[in-house]
Structures are given as structure tokens and as C-alpha cells.
Design an enzyme around this catalytic site. Sequence first.
Site, PDB file in Angstrom:
ATOM      1  N   GLU A  73      55.909  16.507  41.933  1.00  0.00           N
ATOM      2  CA  GLU A  73      56.187  17.592  40.975  1.00  0.00           C
ATOM      3  C   GLU A  73      57.655  17.672  40.570  1.00  0.00           C
ATOM      4  O   GLU A  73      58.105  18.707  40.086  1.00  0.00           O
ATOM      5  CB  GLU A  73      55.743  18.942  41.564  1.00  0.00           C
ATOM      6  CG  GLU A  73      54.304  19.017  42.019  1.00  0.00           C
ATOM      7  CD  GLU A  73      53.291  18.951  40.872  1.00  0.00           C
ATOM      8  OE1 GLU A  73      53.665  18.613  39.734  1.00  0.00           O
ATOM      9  OE2 GLU A  73      52.115  19.234  41.149  1.00  0.00           O
ATOM     10  N   HIS A  92      57.531  25.719  45.505  1.00  0.00           N
ATOM     11  CA  HIS A  92      56.146  25.658  45.006  1.00  0.00           C
ATOM     12  C   HIS A  92      55.216  25.638  46.207  1.00  0.00           C
ATOM     13  O   HIS A  92      55.491  24.961  47.203  1.00  0.00           O
ATOM     14  CB  HIS A  92      55.961  24.380  44.166  1.00  0.00           C
ATOM     15  CG  HIS A  92      54.523  23.987  43.995  1.00  0.00           C
ATOM     16  ND1 HIS A  92      53.586  24.806  43.396  1.00  0.00           N
ATOM     17  CD2 HIS A  92      53.843  22.862  44.361  1.00  0.00           C
ATOM     18  CE1 HIS A  92      52.413  24.197  43.385  1.00  0.00           C
ATOM     19  NE2 HIS A  92      52.535  23.016  43.974  1.00  0.00           N
ATOM     20  N   HIS A  94      50.740  26.498  47.557  1.00  0.00           N
ATOM     21  CA  HIS A  94      49.343  26.763  47.210  1.00  0.00           C
ATOM     22  C   HIS A  94      48.860  27.989  47.982  1.00  0.00           C
ATOM     23  O   HIS A  94      47.776  27.985  48.557  1.00  0.00           O
ATOM     24  CB  HIS A  94      48.469  25.564  47.553  1.00  0.00           C
ATOM     25  CG  HIS A  94      48.837  24.302  46.845  1.00  0.00           C
ATOM     26  ND1 HIS A  94      48.165  23.112  47.062  1.00  0.00           N
ATOM     27  CD2 HIS A  94      49.782  24.023  45.915  1.00  0.00           C
ATOM     28  CE1 HIS A  94      48.704  22.154  46.309  1.00  0.00           C
ATOM     29  NE2 HIS A  94      49.691  22.682  45.603  1.00  0.00           N
ATOM     30  N   TYR A 113      55.385  48.309  41.767  1.00  0.00           N
ATOM     31  CA  TYR A 113      56.678  48.118  41.081  1.00  0.00           C
ATOM     32  C   TYR A 113      57.377  46.836  41.496  1.00  0.00           C
ATOM     33  O   TYR A 113      58.260  46.331  40.773  1.00  0.00           O
ATOM     34  CB  TYR A 113      57.592  49.331  41.297  1.00  0.00           C
ATOM     35  CG  TYR A 113      58.043  49.510  42.719  1.00  0.00           C
ATOM     36  CD1 TYR A 113      57.346  50.346  43.585  1.00  0.00           C
ATOM     37  CD2 TYR A 113      59.135  48.814  43.197  1.00  0.00           C
ATOM     38  CE1 TYR A 113      57.739  50.491  44.906  1.00  0.00           C
ATOM     39  CE2 TYR A 113      59.536  48.951  44.515  1.00  0.00           C
ATOM     40  CZ  TYR A 113      58.830  49.786  45.363  1.00  0.00           C
ATOM     41  OH  TYR A 113      59.222  49.913  46.661  1.00  0.00           O
ATOM     42  N   HIS A 155      45.764  25.882  40.849  1.00  0.00           N
ATOM     43  CA  HIS A 155      46.718  25.083  41.608  1.00  0.00           C
ATOM     44  C   HIS A 155      47.513  25.921  42.619  1.00  0.00           C
ATOM     45  O   HIS A 155      47.358  25.723  43.818  1.00  0.00           O
ATOM     46  CB  HIS A 155      47.656  24.357  40.618  1.00  0.00           C
ATOM     47  CG  HIS A 155      48.593  23.390  41.248  1.00  0.00           C
ATOM     48  ND1 HIS A 155      49.165  22.332  40.573  1.00  0.00           N
ATOM     49  CD2 HIS A 155      49.103  23.312  42.505  1.00  0.00           C
ATOM     50  CE1 HIS A 155      49.945  21.645  41.370  1.00  0.00           C
ATOM     51  NE2 HIS A 155      49.934  22.221  42.555  1.00  0.00           N
ATOM     52  N   TYR A 209      70.360  47.335  43.099  1.00  0.00           N
ATOM     53  CA  TYR A 209      69.722  47.632  44.387  1.00  0.00           C
ATOM     54  C   TYR A 209      70.248  46.689  45.482  1.00  0.00           C
ATOM     55  O   TYR A 209      70.324  45.478  45.282  1.00  0.00           O
ATOM     56  CB  TYR A 209      68.202  47.486  44.285  1.00  0.00           C
ATOM     57  CG  TYR A 209      67.513  47.630  45.614  1.00  0.00           C
ATOM     58  CD1 TYR A 209      67.335  48.885  46.180  1.00  0.00           C
ATOM     59  CD2 TYR A 209      67.080  46.516  46.321  1.00  0.00           C
ATOM     60  CE1 TYR A 209      66.736  49.025  47.416  1.00  0.00           C
ATOM     61  CE2 TYR A 209      66.473  46.643  47.558  1.00  0.00           C
ATOM     62  CZ  TYR A 209      66.298  47.905  48.096  1.00  0.00           C
ATOM     63  OH  TYR A 209      65.718  48.034  49.318  1.00  0.00           O
TER      64      TYR A 209
HETATM   65  C1  LIG Z   1      48.296  16.816  45.326  1.00  0.00           C
HETATM   66  C2  LIG Z   1      49.591  17.535  45.591  1.00  0.00           C
HETATM   67  O1  LIG Z   1      49.427  18.253  46.817  1.00  0.00           O
HETATM   68  C3  LIG Z   1      49.979  18.484  44.496  1.00  0.00           C
HETATM   69  O2  LIG Z   1      49.215  19.665  44.586  1.00  0.00           O
HETATM   70  C4  LIG Z   1      51.437  18.878  44.463  1.00  0.00           C
HETATM   71  O3  LIG Z   1      51.553  19.880  43.508  1.00  0.00           O
HETATM   72  C5  LIG Z   1      51.899  19.438  45.783  1.00  0.00           C
HETATM   73  O4  LIG Z   1      51.842  20.611  46.003  1.00  0.00           O
HETATM   74  C6  LIG Z   1      52.508  18.541  46.803  1.00  0.00           C
HETATM   75  O5  LIG Z   1      52.836  17.293  46.297  1.00  0.00           O
HETATM   76  P1  LIG Z   1      54.079  16.444  46.826  1.00  0.00           P
HETATM   77  O6  LIG Z   1      53.807  16.124  48.280  1.00  0.00           O
HETATM   78  O7  LIG Z   1      54.088  15.237  45.955  1.00  0.00           O
HETATM   79  O8  LIG Z   1      55.305  17.307  46.698  1.00  0.00           O
HETATM   80 ZN   LIG Z   2      50.944  21.731  44.310  1.00  0.00          ZN
END
Ligand SMILES: C[C@H](O)[C@@H](O)[C@@H](O)C(=O)COP(=O)(O)O
Ligand SMILES: [Zn+2]
Length: 215
Positions: A73, A92, A94, A113, A155, A209
Amino acid sequence: MERDSLARSIISTCLEMTRLGLNQGTAGNVSVRYRDGMLITPTGIPYETLTPSHIVYVDAGGKHEEGKIPSSEWRFHQMAYQTRPDANAVVHNHAVHCTAVSILNRPIPAIHYMIAAAGGNTIPCAPYATFGSKKLSEYVAIALKNRKAILLQHHGMIACEINLQKALWLAHEVEVLAHLYLATLAINDPVPVLSEAEIATVLEKFKTYGLRVEE
Ligand SMILES: C[C@H](O)[C@@H](O)[C@@H](O)C(=O)COP(=O)(O)O
Ligand SMILES: [Zn+2]
């Protein structure tokens, strides 16, 4: 900060992200702005086994150092830094509740809020595109224009902040909001929300704040 200490901070952020229950396995990735590009987690390596030498430098042109493969990513991390000059760190994951809301393809509305922590009165959901694709990074750029955190349809989520600590804090906060949203949605749809005017007031208050008075 030196590269080595930034790499160590990236790894401790990844481990903390898992400890907070925001991620599973090798899902998710973390980066910091560095020189003209970024330092980012490698692709597909479990966080517990990461060492600073695994962390990959990707330059402004998207070229990465030899012998390492950056997160799949890296494009949306790069887009996040381009879109948000205020951001120095991107997280990032999940996280389950964020991902559940993203599957419904709904923004998180102003149910609390604390939504203002993401910069507005909703947390938008960027449309689905295959992981790692340029298309996904384009959708991310649009969604992050006015927000520090977004959902990614089918995702997960992304949070950007001025440093890693704040980016992780924001990611956790958004997961709590997503959890609250799903809990209330199960009883009432649509859920009651705060007015735009109230969120504007909270946004103003957040500007000062927690600032300490100089002694
Ligand atoms: C398939 C991957 O998990 C995808 O979801 C990606 O977005 C992720 O979260 C981890 O991928 P990397 O290990 O390539 O950073
Ligand atoms: Zn991901």
C-alpha cells in the site's frame, strides 16, 4: 529524528496497534514522512519479527531501496502525504468495527462529538478498489482531502496525523466510533446524530484543547 529511531517507532506502533486489538496477522501498515519520501513497513512480514533494518525507504518518485519490498500500500501512503501536508505519519489497519461499517459502505456519522478528531462531522468511506492498486490510492486522496481518517470499503481504515503516536490514537478513536455506530445502528437506523453546528463548535474547541499554558 534519525532513521533508526524512526524505524523503531514504526515497529513499536505496529506492535501497539496489534496489542490494542486493531489488527490481525500481517494486515495493516505504518509509515512516517522522511526526507522527500517516507519510511514504511515491508510487505507481508509479521510485526513481531520486524527489526529496524526491515523498514523500507520509498522516495518521492515511488522508488524503494534495493533488497527490500515496501508495503503493497505504499501508493496510498504516498498519496496521503501529498494530500495532507500536515500529516507526518500514516496508519492503516483492518480493525473489525471499522471494516464492518466499510462493508455497509456508509460513512460514520456524527454519533459522538469525538468524530471531530478526524476533522469533520463524518468519517467518509472511500470506494472499493483492489489492495495496492493506483485506483485505491486515487480514491484515498479524494477521501482524505478534508479528513484525517477514512474508511476503505470492504477493507479497513486509514488515519493520518502529525506523528505516529497521534495517528495510532486517532485510529483507535475511529474504531471506538465505528463500534458505537454499529451498536446503535442495531437498534435504530438512522441513528441520532449531532448537528453540523455542534461539530463546528467542537472543531473550534479542539484547536486549543489540551494545550498547556506557558509558565
Ligand atoms: C492483502 C494485504 O493484507 C492488504 O490488505 C494490505 O492492505 C495490508 O493491509 C497489508 O499489506 P502489506 O503487508 O503489503 O503492508
Ligand atoms: Zn489493508
